[in-house]
Scaffold this active site. Structure first.
Site, PDB file in Angstrom:
ATOM      1  N   SER A  51      -6.855  -2.510  -0.491  1.00  0.00           N
ATOM      2  CA  SER A  51      -6.535  -1.772  -1.709  1.00  0.00           C
ATOM      3  C   SER A  51      -7.738  -1.053  -2.318  1.00  0.00           C
ATOM      4  O   SER A  51      -7.588   0.081  -2.794  1.00  0.00           O
ATOM      5  CB  SER A  51      -5.906  -2.714  -2.735  1.00  0.00           C
ATOM      6  OG  SER A  51      -4.740  -3.309  -2.210  1.00  0.00           O
TER       7      SER A  51
ATOM      8  N   HIS B 260      -7.888  -8.565  -7.532  1.00  0.00           N
ATOM      9  CA  HIS B 260      -8.200  -9.448  -6.403  1.00  0.00           C
ATOM     10  C   HIS B 260      -8.468  -8.555  -5.191  1.00  0.00           C
ATOM     11  O   HIS B 260      -7.635  -8.405  -4.311  1.00  0.00           O
ATOM     12  CB  HIS B 260      -7.045 -10.413  -6.133  1.00  0.00           C
ATOM     13  CG  HIS B 260      -6.773 -11.347  -7.281  1.00  0.00           C
ATOM     14  ND1 HIS B 260      -6.108 -10.954  -8.426  1.00  0.00           N
ATOM     15  CD2 HIS B 260      -7.102 -12.646  -7.465  1.00  0.00           C
ATOM     16  CE1 HIS B 260      -6.027 -11.968  -9.265  1.00  0.00           C
ATOM     17  NE2 HIS B 260      -6.617 -13.009  -8.703  1.00  0.00           N
TER      18      HIS B 260
ATOM     19  N   ASP C 207      -2.777  -8.760  -7.099  1.00  0.00           N
ATOM     20  CA  ASP C 207      -2.208  -9.397  -5.906  1.00  0.00           C
ATOM     21  C   ASP C 207      -3.040 -10.606  -5.505  1.00  0.00           C
ATOM     22  O   ASP C 207      -3.704 -10.596  -4.467  1.00  0.00           O
ATOM     23  CB  ASP C 207      -2.080  -8.408  -4.749  1.00  0.00           C
ATOM     24  CG  ASP C 207      -3.416  -7.803  -4.343  1.00  0.00           C
ATOM     25  OD1 ASP C 207      -4.343  -7.815  -5.168  1.00  0.00           O
ATOM     26  OD2 ASP C 207      -3.527  -7.342  -3.197  1.00  0.00           O
TER      27      ASP C 207
ATOM     28  N   GLY D 279     -10.606 -11.938 -11.777  1.00  0.00           N
ATOM     29  CA  GLY D 279      -9.960 -10.708 -12.219  1.00  0.00           C
ATOM     30  C   GLY D 279      -9.013 -10.902 -13.382  1.00  0.00           C
ATOM     31  O   GLY D 279      -8.847  -9.995 -14.208  1.00  0.00           O
TER      32      GLY D 279
ATOM     33  N   HIS E 164       0.808  -1.213   0.000  1.00  0.00           N
ATOM     34  CA  HIS E 164       0.000   0.000   0.000  1.00  0.00           C
ATOM     35  C   HIS E 164       0.846   1.269   0.000  1.00  0.00           C
ATOM     36  O   HIS E 164       0.432   2.293  -0.560  1.00  0.00           O
ATOM     37  CB  HIS E 164      -0.975  -0.027   1.172  1.00  0.00           C
ATOM     38  CG  HIS E 164      -2.016  -1.087   1.024  1.00  0.00           C
ATOM     39  ND1 HIS E 164      -2.536  -1.796   2.082  1.00  0.00           N
ATOM     40  CD2 HIS E 164      -2.613  -1.599  -0.095  1.00  0.00           C
ATOM     41  CE1 HIS E 164      -3.418  -2.678   1.624  1.00  0.00           C
ATOM     42  NE2 HIS E 164      -3.471  -2.575   0.319  1.00  0.00           N
TER      43      HIS E 164
ATOM     44  N   GLU F 134     -13.533  -9.585  -7.418  1.00  0.00           N
ATOM     45  CA  GLU F 134     -13.324 -10.510  -6.307  1.00  0.00           C
ATOM     46  C   GLU F 134     -14.177 -11.740  -6.547  1.00  0.00           C
ATOM     47  O   GLU F 134     -15.392 -11.637  -6.693  1.00  0.00           O
ATOM     48  CB  GLU F 134     -13.660  -9.870  -4.976  1.00  0.00           C
ATOM     49  CG  GLU F 134     -13.508 -10.801  -3.782  1.00  0.00           C
ATOM     50  CD  GLU F 134     -12.142 -11.469  -3.727  1.00  0.00           C
ATOM     51  OE1 GLU F 134     -12.105 -12.719  -3.641  1.00  0.00           O
ATOM     52  OE2 GLU F 134     -11.114 -10.758  -3.796  1.00  0.00           O
TER      53      GLU F 134
END
Length: 304
Positions: free
Chosen positions: A108, A42, A182, A157, A19, A128
């Site tokens: 995120s 994700h 990620d 994704g 982040h 997701e």
């Protein structure tokens, strides 16, 4: 396939690296007025309680964001001097915890939403696939009442991004996009899917900014991924940056204890030209606070 839940790991050292890098990258990209499409492949649940059952079970935030705040932004005491990128990261986290104590950690999706600019008509696309997390994510996003600025899809994704890259032109006619990828890497095929997906998107939209988080673990696929991403960047003649953070083994754990994740990396294709210097200032301080035993280290490499 659906056993991984990021709620167990929210706010850990990997999130601090991810982040901090994400915020620094987007801040620079948003210096231009033209709108930008942000994509999270994700997304997870979006928001996490640091005093909830999941985080209390894993306790990983204690060796991550909680430890960082205790050292650099302690309650009731003057804050220590933090590297600019870390200071901005902590400012953003603090905005979700107005009472002071760290009770909420933004994933995120909420980090990205926090940075969206209505006047530039930035857009955020969230994917997701986990059935529970996707439902929680949709509910969390609905509370923002962001309308068409944010789209949530219960979808893979890796496949879903194809509908958004290349992105639609902004009001000025330019096409701009930044993608965060990620996955959990819970299954070995994730490593290959990441590299294949990045390869395809570099052909479809070579000027996009692609951010890939990856674990550093004793698995051939994990070691190969950053090398593969470097090769793809070089073949596409795109600049790249690779930052890693290893906090080391917990000295209180014995040889029979599972060490958990101790290191991770962020690979950025088409990074801002300022990102290397920003991370070179932040990572040593990050390591000084979060490092805990054998195997500590940090690197920032770039090329292209």
């Amino acid at each position: 396939m659906f056993s991984y839940r990021h709620a167990f790991h929210a706010g850990n050292h990997a999130d601090v690296l991810k982040h901090t890098t994400l915020i620094a990258t987007l801040r620079h990209l948003m210096q231009k007025e033209a709108g930008i499409t942000l994509i999270d492949t994700h997304a997870g649940a979006g928001l996490y309680r640091l005093d909830g059952d999941y985080t209390e079970t894993g306790g990983e935030a204690k060796d991550g964001v909680v430890k960082l705040f205790a050292a650099l932004r302690p309650l009731g005491k003057p804050p220590a001097t933090a590297a600019p990128a870390l200071a901005e990261y902590m400012d953003l986290i603090a905005s979700f915890n107005p009472a002071g104590a760290l009770r909420v950690y933004p994933g995120s999706p909420f980090v990205m939403h926090h940075l969206l600019r209505a006047e530039s008509r930035d857009r955020l696309k969230l994917f997701e696939l986990h059935p529970t997390d996707s439902k929680v994510l949709a509910a969390n996003i609905a509370q923002l009442e962001a309308g068409r600025q944010i789209a949530v899809a219960r979808e893979d994704g890796f496949e879903g991004i194809k509908a958004f890259l290349p992105p639609p032109p902004s009001a000025t006619g330019s096409k701009r996009a930044a993608l965060l990828m990620d996955p959990s890497y819970e299954v070995k095929t994730d490593y290959g899917r990441v590299s294949a997906c990045i390869q395809e998107q570099l052909k479809r939209f070579p000027t996009g900014t692609y951010m890939v988080w990856y674990p550093i673990i004793p698995r051939p696929e994990a070691h190969d991924l950053p090398r593969r991403l470097k090769t793809l960047s070089n073949q596409s003649k795109r600049p790249w940056l690779n930052a890693t953070l290893a906090i080391g083994q917990d000295p209180t754990h014995g040889p029979e204890d599972r060490p958990g994740l101790t290191a991770s990396g962020m690979f950025v294709i088409n990074p801002p030209h300022t990102l290397k210097a920003v991370l070179q200032a932040a990572l040593p301080q990050m390591l000084a606070v979060l490092g805990r035993g054998r195997g500590q280290g940090q690197t920032v490499d770039s090329g292209g």
